[in-house]
Design a protein around this motif. Structure first.
Motif, short mmCIF file in Angstrom:
data_model
loop_
_atom_site.label_atom_id
_atom_site.label_comp_id
_atom_site.label_asym_id
_atom_site.label_seq_id
_atom_site.Cartn_x
_atom_site.Cartn_y
_atom_site.Cartn_z
N ASN A 35 0.84 -1.19 0.00
CA ASN A 35 0.00 0.00 0.00
C ASN A 35 0.87 1.25 0.00
O ASN A 35 2.10 1.16 0.01
N GLN A 36 0.24 2.41 0.00
CA GLN A 36 0.98 3.66 -0.14
C GLN A 36 2.01 3.88 0.96
O GLN A 36 3.07 4.42 0.71
N SER A 37 1.71 3.43 2.15
CA SER A 37 2.66 3.65 3.25
C SER A 37 3.82 2.67 3.23
O SER A 37 4.76 2.82 4.00
N ASN A 38 3.76 1.67 2.35
CA ASN A 38 4.84 0.68 2.25
C ASN A 38 5.79 0.97 1.10
O ASN A 38 6.46 0.06 0.61
N LEU A 39 5.85 2.21 0.64
CA LEU A 39 6.73 2.55 -0.48
C LEU A 39 7.70 3.68 -0.10
O LEU A 39 7.66 4.77 -0.66
N PRO A 40 8.61 3.40 0.82
CA PRO A 40 9.57 4.44 1.19
C PRO A 40 10.50 4.80 0.03
O PRO A 40 11.14 5.85 0.05
N GLU A 41 10.55 3.95 -1.00
CA GLU A 41 11.37 4.23 -2.18
C GLU A 41 10.90 5.49 -2.90
O GLU A 41 11.67 6.14 -3.59
N ILE A 42 9.63 5.80 -2.74
CA ILE A 42 9.06 6.97 -3.41
C ILE A 42 9.07 8.18 -2.50
O ILE A 42 9.37 9.29 -2.91
N GLY A 43 8.73 7.96 -1.26
CA GLY A 43 8.65 9.07 -0.31
C GLY A 43 7.52 8.83 0.67
O GLY A 43 7.10 7.69 0.90
N SER A 44 6.99 9.91 1.20
CA SER A 44 5.92 9.81 2.18
C SER A 44 4.63 9.30 1.54
O SER A 44 4.50 9.26 0.31
N LYS A 45 3.67 8.95 2.38
CA LYS A 45 2.38 8.49 1.89
C LYS A 45 1.72 9.57 1.03
O LYS A 45 1.08 9.27 0.02
N GLY A 46 1.92 10.83 1.39
CA GLY A 46 1.36 11.94 0.63
C GLY A 46 1.97 12.04 -0.76
O GLY A 46 1.26 12.29 -1.75
N VAL A 47 3.27 11.86 -0.86
CA VAL A 47 3.95 11.90 -2.15
C VAL A 47 3.46 10.74 -3.03
O VAL A 47 3.17 10.92 -4.21
N VAL A 48 3.35 9.56 -2.45
CA VAL A 48 2.87 8.39 -3.20
C VAL A 48 1.45 8.66 -3.70
O VAL A 48 1.13 8.39 -4.86
N SER A 49 0.61 9.23 -2.85
CA SER A 49 -0.75 9.55 -3.24
C SER A 49 -0.79 10.52 -4.42
O SER A 49 -1.56 10.33 -5.37
N GLU A 50 0.04 11.54 -4.37
CA GLU A 50 0.10 12.51 -5.47
C GLU A 50 0.53 11.85 -6.77
O GLU A 50 -0.01 12.15 -7.84
N ILE A 51 1.48 10.93 -6.70
CA ILE A 51 1.95 10.22 -7.90
C ILE A 51 0.84 9.33 -8.45
O ILE A 51 0.56 9.34 -9.64
N LEU A 52 0.19 8.59 -7.57
CA LEU A 52 -0.86 7.67 -8.01
C LEU A 52 -2.07 8.40 -8.57
O LEU A 52 -2.80 7.86 -9.40
N ASN A 53 -2.28 9.64 -8.13
CA ASN A 53 -3.40 10.44 -8.61
C ASN A 53 -3.03 11.36 -9.77
O ASN A 53 -3.84 12.19 -10.19
N GLY A 54 -1.80 11.24 -10.27
CA GLY A 54 -1.38 12.01 -11.44
C GLY A 54 -1.04 13.46 -11.16
O GLY A 54 -0.88 14.25 -12.09
N LYS A 55 -0.88 13.83 -9.91
CA LYS A 55 -0.54 15.21 -9.55
C LYS A 55 0.96 15.45 -9.56
O LYS A 55 1.41 16.58 -9.51
N ARG A 56 1.71 14.38 -9.58
CA ARG A 56 3.17 14.45 -9.55
C ARG A 56 3.73 13.30 -10.37
O ARG A 56 3.12 12.25 -10.45
N LYS A 57 4.88 13.50 -10.97
CA LYS A 57 5.53 12.45 -11.76
C LYS A 57 6.65 11.81 -10.95
O LYS A 57 7.23 12.43 -10.07
N LEU A 58 6.95 10.57 -11.30
CA LEU A 58 8.08 9.88 -10.68
C LEU A 58 9.37 10.51 -11.18
O LEU A 58 9.51 10.80 -12.37
N ASN A 59 10.33 10.69 -10.27
CA ASN A 59 11.63 11.19 -10.71
C ASN A 59 12.57 10.00 -10.93
O ASN A 59 12.22 8.85 -10.66
N LEU A 60 13.75 10.27 -11.44
CA LEU A 60 14.69 9.22 -11.81
C LEU A 60 15.07 8.34 -10.62
O LEU A 60 15.12 7.11 -10.73
N LYS A 61 15.33 8.95 -9.48
CA LYS A 61 15.71 8.19 -8.30
C LYS A 61 14.57 7.24 -7.87
O LYS A 61 14.81 6.08 -7.55
N GLN A 62 13.35 7.74 -7.88
CA GLN A 62 12.20 6.91 -7.52
C GLN A 62 12.04 5.75 -8.49
O GLN A 62 11.78 4.62 -8.08
N ILE A 63 12.21 6.03 -9.78
CA ILE A 63 12.09 4.99 -10.80
C ILE A 63 13.14 3.90 -10.59
O ILE A 63 12.84 2.71 -10.65
N LYS A 64 14.37 4.30 -10.33
CA LYS A 64 15.44 3.32 -10.09
C LYS A 64 15.12 2.47 -8.86
O LYS A 64 15.31 1.25 -8.88
#
Length: 79
Positions: A35-64
């Protein structure tokens, strides 16, 4: 038979290439029970939510980091 297998693989890859990085991430999350809180690779739960909702894009570090975590190509998450 090998020719038929190659043709099948090419057709399957075609469909996979049309999936967005976010949709691939959502699929992988579901498959791995993450779930969203289990993805520290991306960032906080809020950041994950923004990415999943299309408000933010994944950056290179997150993709790696996601590529390593889910054992898939980094291209999976690049639109």
């Amino acid at each position: 038979i090998s020719h038929m297998i190659s043709m099948y693989d090419e057709q399957q890859n075609y469909h996979i290439k049309n999936i967005s990085g976010v949709k691939a991430l959502i699929f992988l999350m579901e498959q791995h029970g993450v779930n969203q809180s289990n993805l520290p690779e991306i960032g906080s739960k809020g950041v994950v939510s923004e990415i999943l909702n299309g408000k933010r894009k994944l950056n290179l570090k997150q993709i790696k980091n996601l590529s390593k975590r889910f054992h898939v190509s980094a291209e999976t998450f690049i639109d």
